[in-house]
Design a protein around this motif. Sequence first.
Motif, PDB file in Angstrom:
ATOM      1  N   ARG A   1       0.846  -1.185   0.000  1.00  5.63           N
ATOM      2  CA  ARG A   1       0.000   0.000   0.000  1.00  5.63           C
ATOM      3  C   ARG A   1       0.885   1.241   0.000  1.00  5.63           C
ATOM      4  O   ARG A   1       1.805   1.358   0.824  1.00  5.63           O
ATOM      5  N   PRO A   2       0.686   2.178  -0.936  1.00  8.81           N
ATOM      6  CA  PRO A   2       1.545   3.358  -0.983  1.00  8.81           C
ATOM      7  C   PRO A   2       1.487   4.138   0.322  1.00  8.81           C
ATOM      8  O   PRO A   2       0.430   4.226   0.954  1.00  8.81           O
ATOM      9  N   PRO A   3       2.600   4.719   0.737  1.00 10.16           N
ATOM     10  CA  PRO A   3       2.605   5.507   1.973  1.00 10.16           C
ATOM     11  C   PRO A   3       1.809   6.797   1.797  1.00 10.16           C
ATOM     12  O   PRO A   3       1.680   7.314   0.683  1.00 10.16           O
ATOM     13  N   LYS A   4       1.264   7.298   2.900  1.00  9.11           N
ATOM     14  CA  LYS A   4       0.590   8.595   2.849  1.00  9.11           C
ATOM     15  C   LYS A   4       1.623   9.663   2.521  1.00  9.11           C
ATOM     16  O   LYS A   4       2.646   9.779   3.197  1.00  9.11           O
ATOM     17  N   PRO A   5       1.405  10.464   1.471  1.00  2.70           N
ATOM     18  CA  PRO A   5       2.419  11.447   1.082  1.00  2.70           C
ATOM     19  C   PRO A   5       2.518  12.585   2.092  1.00  2.70           C
ATOM     20  O   PRO A   5       1.514  13.007   2.678  1.00  2.70           O
ATOM     21  N   ASN A   6       3.714  13.066   2.282  1.00  2.00           N
ATOM     22  CA  ASN A   6       3.959  14.213   3.156  1.00  2.00           C
ATOM     23  C   ASN A   6       3.840  15.474   2.317  1.00  2.00           C
ATOM     24  O   ASN A   6       4.837  16.037   1.852  1.00  2.00           O
ATOM     25  N   ILE A   7       2.600  15.921   2.103  1.00  2.00           N
ATOM     26  CA  ILE A   7       2.335  17.058   1.227  1.00  2.00           C
ATOM     27  C   ILE A   7       1.373  18.025   1.908  1.00  2.00           C
ATOM     28  O   ILE A   7       0.725  17.691   2.905  1.00  2.00           O
ATOM     29  N   ARG A   8       1.292  19.210   1.350  1.00  2.00           N
ATOM     30  CA  ARG A   8       0.268  20.183   1.729  1.00  2.00           C
ATOM     31  C   ARG A   8      -0.258  20.826   0.456  1.00  2.00           C
ATOM     32  O   ARG A   8       0.491  21.041  -0.502  1.00  2.00           O
ATOM     33  N   TYR A   9      -1.554  21.118   0.412  1.00  2.00           N
ATOM     34  CA  TYR A   9      -2.145  21.753  -0.755  1.00  2.00           C
ATOM     35  C   TYR A   9      -1.863  23.252  -0.730  1.00  2.00           C
ATOM     36  O   TYR A   9      -1.931  23.900   0.318  1.00  2.00           O
ATOM     37  N   ILE A  10      -1.553  23.784  -1.881  1.00  2.00           N
ATOM     38  CA  ILE A  10      -1.382  25.224  -2.011  1.00  2.00           C
ATOM     39  C   ILE A  10      -2.558  25.782  -2.805  1.00  2.00           C
ATOM     40  O   ILE A  10      -3.293  25.058  -3.469  1.00  2.00           O
ATOM     41  N   GLY A  11      -2.738  27.076  -2.720  1.00  2.00           N
ATOM     42  CA  GLY A  11      -3.842  27.689  -3.446  1.00  2.00           C
ATOM     43  C   GLY A  11      -5.044  27.903  -2.554  1.00  2.00           C
ATOM     44  O   GLY A  11      -5.058  27.597  -1.369  1.00  2.00           O
ATOM     45  N   ALA A  12      -6.091  28.426  -3.171  1.00  2.00           N
ATOM     46  CA  ALA A  12      -7.295  28.784  -2.414  1.00  2.00           C
ATOM     47  C   ALA A  12      -7.982  27.546  -1.894  1.00  2.00           C
ATOM     48  O   ALA A  12      -7.942  26.497  -2.526  1.00  2.00           O
TER      49      ALA A  12
END
Length: 527
Positions: A516-527
């Motif tokens: 199972r792919p790992p949960k990505p360490n990301i944040r959304y940018i934009g409105a």
Amino acid sequence: MMLSTLITVASTACSIFALPVKRQSSPRPTEKLGRGVAAVRSSANSTFISWLLLGLDTDNIGFTIYRSSNGANTTRLDSEILTKGTNYLDSTANLGQSNRYWVRSVINGKEQSPASGSFTLPANNAQESIVRVPIRPGARVKHGTQQDLEAYRRDGKFLWKVGTGPDSENQNNIEPWSSGIDVGQWDGVTVYDLGSDDIAEVIVHISTAEGANNDEQFIAVLNGKTGALRATARIRNDYIEHGPFAARLGVAFPDGTHPHIIAFMKNRQEDKKFNRNLDAWVFDGSKITEEWMYDDQNDGSGSDGHNTRIIDADGNGKDEVGEIMFVLNGDSTLKHDMASSGIGHCDRWQIAKMDPTRPGLQGHSVLWKNYGDEVANIGRGRVDDIDPNHPGMELWSEGGSGLYNASSDTLLEEDTTLYPFELYNDSKLEEWDPANPSKSGSLPRIFRIDKYGSINPGDPNPGFLGDIFGDWHEEVITTNAAYDELIIFTTDQPRSTGWYLQNAHVDYYIGTGMDRPPKPNIRYIGA
């Protein structure tokens, strides 16, 4: 920091390397996307609908799906919340009417707002796994004429056109003029939401207006909705006596925080040697500022190829920029160089999780040693998991040089005819059959594009290969012969695996037996 060589495939001069794994300290900025709903008529009486699962979706997310026929009342199609995939087969619609589809995400049994964007399947749509987008007649770009850049919505609504002027007329695939776009390996244009406002900008490599000076070149940022010019920055070219730079564009986060415009550019000397620059710029909403320039002549590195790869290869949250024979850190310092190996120019390379048992990512450059002591430059090649009997991915090249398992260095098929664009070749999609490798001289065919009135606009190549719908199936974008329609081949098969074509690589292993792919360490940018 040099990359360690992990595997040298027998009877080849291609290398597979890995970068040491680091720990990303902060979430990576990522564009905020919608659900990307798409629909095709999959049979005489059914419609296949697919949509995106996003990086920060919770593990317990589900979906409900809705339909409106001819603009009438809304009908919820699912009898219970959908949790086993991001696709649905609707066999209850009247396909003699137009049908609009959209989804809502569901968390802890509660529908979330807002609803996704929608997709409308026209009345009496043909039974085909294709999305057709009408474009204006006469939009064809002919070799040796001025080029235009046009923007359309997915429903075919024309938005704007920008002419690239007389300096785009020379479209030589090695030395195009200063405004040439979409020429050979030189795209000269890319799209990204640089302003983080949910509206993408269009970045283009262009010369001064009206062809006033073929020596002056600029990076220009256009408003994605209107085509209006927002900012320009002059491109430095210390080798202008050899002509303008051809350019290949992309977007990276080399500092882990801000999107940068990346350009790989080069021109050619009279002795056929090349001058090569890699540049990075930042657009702040009003101006474009150059952050750094890597001058190959002065800084020194290996040779280049026809692919620029941008990826956080070592997992530290900052993108590296790779040009086959060398890889740069986000600050433009040299991370890896293959010049000392004696390997020069290659055409294609891949960076992927090829071996699921090894840490980090691996890279593969296609330069096959075909016979004796001679080394031949092979134009195309690919890495993907196409044989479930062997862990990890397989690699192959144009020219029948053999199919290898990348993890074990095992020759699986010596006389394979897998082709340059993986399993899309010569206007047809083919399928590798690992159970019958002796049939590789005539691979099972899934379809030919001409059956659907389609041609490859970059003959023999399509306009684009990639997962633009975001449903883990690859799309192939072509046109019709009249150049008044984009023909997008997608899928009508509800399954968890896709067509792995030119650029479908992520930073984890995709293939048989994958975790199972790992949960990505990301944040959304934009409105």
